[in-house]
Design a protein around this motif. Structure first.
Motif, PDB file in Angstrom:
ATOM      1  N   THR A 112       0.839  -1.204   0.000  1.00  0.00           N
ATOM      2  CA  THR A 112       0.000   0.000   0.000  1.00  0.00           C
ATOM      3  C   THR A 112       0.873   1.252   0.000  1.00  0.00           C
ATOM      4  OG1 THR A 112      -1.840  -1.104   1.107  1.00  0.00           O
ATOM      5  CG2 THR A 112      -1.702   1.290   1.358  1.00  0.00           C
TER       6      THR A 112
ATOM      7  N   SER B 151       2.909   1.595  -3.360  1.00  0.00           N
ATOM      8  CA  SER B 151       2.125   1.866  -4.576  1.00  0.00           C
ATOM      9  C   SER B 151       1.187   3.059  -4.439  1.00  0.00           C
ATOM     10  CB  SER B 151       1.277   0.636  -4.925  1.00  0.00           C
ATOM     11  OG  SER B 151       0.285   0.433  -3.917  1.00  0.00           O
ATOM     12  N   GLY B 152       0.868   3.425  -3.191  1.00  0.00           N
ATOM     13  CA  GLY B 152      -0.123   4.483  -2.974  1.00  0.00           C
ATOM     14  C   GLY B 152      -1.543   4.006  -3.205  1.00  0.00           C
ATOM     15  N   LYS B 153      -1.730   2.711  -3.386  1.00  0.00           N
ATOM     16  CA  LYS B 153      -3.069   2.133  -3.588  1.00  0.00           C
ATOM     17  C   LYS B 153      -3.326   1.056  -2.532  1.00  0.00           C
ATOM     18  CE  LYS B 153      -3.266   3.262  -8.479  1.00  0.00           C
ATOM     19  NZ  LYS B 153      -4.366   4.238  -8.480  1.00  0.00           N
TER      20      LYS B 153
ATOM     21  N   THR C 291     -10.425   1.122  -7.398  1.00  0.00           N
ATOM     22  CA  THR C 291      -9.223   1.260  -6.582  1.00  0.00           C
ATOM     23  C   THR C 291      -9.375   2.396  -5.568  1.00  0.00           C
ATOM     24  OG1 THR C 291      -8.336   2.632  -8.345  1.00  0.00           O
ATOM     25  CG2 THR C 291      -7.664   0.325  -8.334  1.00  0.00           C
ATOM     26  N   GLN C 292      -8.459   2.417  -4.627  1.00  0.00           N
ATOM     27  CA  GLN C 292      -8.461   3.431  -3.567  1.00  0.00           C
ATOM     28  C   GLN C 292      -7.069   4.056  -3.474  1.00  0.00           C
ATOM     29  OE1 GLN C 292      -9.541   0.648  -0.455  1.00  0.00           O
ATOM     30  NE2 GLN C 292     -11.685   1.302  -0.504  1.00  0.00           N
ATOM     31  N   ASP C 293      -6.971   5.338  -3.791  1.00  0.00           N
ATOM     32  CA  ASP C 293      -5.693   6.042  -3.705  1.00  0.00           C
ATOM     33  C   ASP C 293      -5.508   6.616  -2.303  1.00  0.00           C
ATOM     34  OD1 ASP C 293      -5.004   5.560  -6.333  1.00  0.00           O
ATOM     35  OD2 ASP C 293      -5.996   7.371  -7.074  1.00  0.00           O
TER      36      ASP C 293
ATOM     37  N   VAL D 173      -8.724   7.904   1.729  1.00  0.00           N
ATOM     38  CA  VAL D 173      -8.503   7.503   0.334  1.00  0.00           C
ATOM     39  C   VAL D 173      -9.422   8.271  -0.612  1.00  0.00           C
ATOM     40  CG1 VAL D 173      -7.962   5.147   1.108  1.00  0.00           C
ATOM     41  CG2 VAL D 173     -10.254   5.647   0.242  1.00  0.00           C
ATOM     42  N   ARG D 174      -9.024   8.295  -1.882  1.00  0.00           N
ATOM     43  CA  ARG D 174      -9.950   8.681  -2.949  1.00  0.00           C
ATOM     44  C   ARG D 174     -10.440   7.391  -3.585  1.00  0.00           C
ATOM     45  NH1 ARG D 174      -9.029  13.923  -2.556  1.00  0.00           N
ATOM     46  NH2 ARG D 174      -6.854  14.535  -2.740  1.00  0.00           N
ATOM     47  N   GLN D 175     -11.731   7.154  -3.422  1.00  0.00           N
ATOM     48  CA  GLN D 175     -12.355   5.901  -3.856  1.00  0.00           C
ATOM     49  C   GLN D 175     -12.884   6.044  -5.283  1.00  0.00           C
ATOM     50  OE1 GLN D 175     -13.216   2.746  -2.122  1.00  0.00           O
ATOM     51  NE2 GLN D 175     -13.587   2.350  -4.291  1.00  0.00           N
TER      52      GLN D 175
END
Lengths: 130, 130
Positions: A43, A46-48, A69-71, A88-90
């Motif tokens: 996580t 990768s930032g994800k 994905t979730q950033d 996160v940004r979902q």
């Protein structure tokens, strides 16, 4: 890395919250899942968001099949270092049933389900039963 | 009551979020703790959050010694019914260290702690070391 407290199964609970643009995180809670050390490392690298799937017993890259994905935006540990909170940004929606959040079902004070006050944001049948 | 999924130890994880005045819950996440069936029943009967303390191995009425109780506003279960989310009105602060939220410590993407950007809301020494 800080020494977070993984449990006897090597897992730590993770709360996932929609990112907010304030110092004080206040987005909607989207889901709760578990990470092992490898999922946390992947996580951060990768930032994800990556988790450990307890049902499938394998590393789970959230959105791998659905594209949802979730950033990672920011993340925190609690005072005991035995729970993590990720903002996160979902993409689209977090829940495998099609809702924005896994917590769409409210209950009354007798433990009876209330009417759901929102609609799914995607068609789970189309996304997952490909 | 709905049949929630308690784990092998009879516990279910509970996310506690500051209540918001929108259909869509979006308050700050204050803490994460565990409930057994008795704690859930006492919470619903009293409208005040009760947990199972894993360290003290006993029922824990949040705020019993500190006065920092949590009034239930709304609550939810997730799509798998194995995690609960409570919206609460928190008296003073949730964290035993004196912060509003247990998640006051942020980390960078290498897992290194960031400077804490807020001050405690009460003096933990005065409240707990009586």
């Amino acid at each position: 890395m800080e020494d977070f407290k993984f449990n006897a199964d090597g897992l730590i609970p993770v709360i996932v919250q929609e990112a907010s643009d304030s110092e004080r995180p206040h987005g909607r809670v989207l889901m709760m899942a578990w990470m092992n050390r490898e999922a946390l490392e992947k996580t951060l690298a990768s930032g994800k968001m990556h988790y450990w799937s307890r049902s499938r017993r394998k590393l789970w890259f959230k959105g791998e099949s659905s594209g949802h994905t979730q950033d990672v935006v920011r993340w925190y540990a609690d005072c005991d270092k035995d729970c993590l909170l990720f903002e996160v940004r979902q993409a689209t929606g977090a829940c495998h049933t099609g809702y924005e959040s896994c917590f769409f079902q409210g209950y009354d004070m007798r433990g009876q389900p209330l009417a759901v006050g929102e609609a799914p944001v995607f068609d789970a049948k189309k996304v997952y039963d490909k």
